[in-house]
Enzyme design. Sequence first.
Site, PDB file in Angstrom:
ATOM      1  N   SER A 158     -22.734 -38.959  87.918  1.00 30.94           N
ATOM      2  CA  SER A 158     -23.072 -40.943  87.046  1.00 30.94           C
ATOM      3  C   SER A 158     -21.217 -41.082  87.067  1.00 30.94           C
ATOM      4  CB  SER A 158     -23.010 -40.633  85.214  1.00 30.94           C
ATOM      5  OG  SER A 158     -22.111 -41.731  84.754  1.00 30.94           O
TER       6      SER A 158
ATOM      7  N   TYR B 186     -23.953 -36.791  77.778  1.00 36.02           N
ATOM      8  CA  TYR B 186     -25.163 -37.674  78.984  1.00 36.02           C
ATOM      9  C   TYR B 186     -23.783 -36.866  79.678  1.00 36.02           C
ATOM     10  CZ  TYR B 186     -25.589 -41.130  82.066  1.00 36.02           C
ATOM     11  OH  TYR B 186     -26.620 -41.844  83.109  1.00 36.02           O
TER      12      TYR B 186
END
Length: 256
Positions: A135, A148
């Site tokens: 990400s 995350y």
Amino acid sequence: MGQLDGRVVLITGAARGQGEQEARLFRAEGAEVVVADVLDDPGAALAEEIGALYVHLDVGREEQWAAAVRSAKQAYGRLDGLVNNAGILRFNALVDTPLDEFMQVVQVNQVGCFLGIRTVAPELADGGTIVNTASYTGLTGMAAVGAYAASKHAVLGLTRVAALELAPRRIRVNAVCPGAIDTAMSNPALLDPDADPEETGRALDSLYRKLVPLGRIGRPQEVARLALFLTSDDSSYITGQPFVIDGGWLAGVSVI
Ligand code: NAD
């Protein structure tokens, strides 16, 4: 001639979102595809539609990985590629994050990626590929997504080490680092039957017009094309690298 003719690729989290678009594109490019997910109904429906194999796979469960690889090899006789795409997101300030929630995110995003590499790499044909889904938050911070972001930083560490360890077998390992992409993860209204997707799409576009230099949210088809590049021979001399696909978000900030 497809770019993936003769290749067999397992894609996790492929029932919807980016994984779904990767499954569709890879199939269109000639690959045999194994659609793996915990969402059995949409996963099986997609596999039937595109002529792929569906397997139930919770990526955080070791024994399910072994079964999924067995099924793939039974169906197609070999494995040439893995896309570790499955992931989950939870919002919380670090100081408010319960340990259970932190571990849940790590179990899917980080342990899932580790188990995928560990189970699939020994079964991959020499010259195979692994694409991990990190990400934008694997490379920088973002408030309220601490678990995350930590797990996605870890995905990049796994990518680099796997690339070094698997290079003698010419197995290439790279990572995609998407910014905001228009899937259920960034746009939960896509899962709400009462929401108007065009209206929520417009709201997201106006948000990202301010945040992202290219002025819009990304599309899952765009990430699929990057995953295709990293799975095909077009990227034959590239391994161990993160590839940011974020409309310029990470390039910096504008003051005017
Ligand atoms: P999504 O929520 O639409 O898709 C995620 C998929 O993963 C779903 O099909 C879900 O069922 C599956 N999944 C979740 N837990 C699983 C598990 N334990 N085992 C197997 N499958 C599981 O979101 P998406 O945007 O398509 O996400 C794909 C990947 O891209 C994720 O790794 C996500 O973290 C990453 N990502 C997304 C964005 C974004 O803005 N959408 C940005 C950066 C990175």
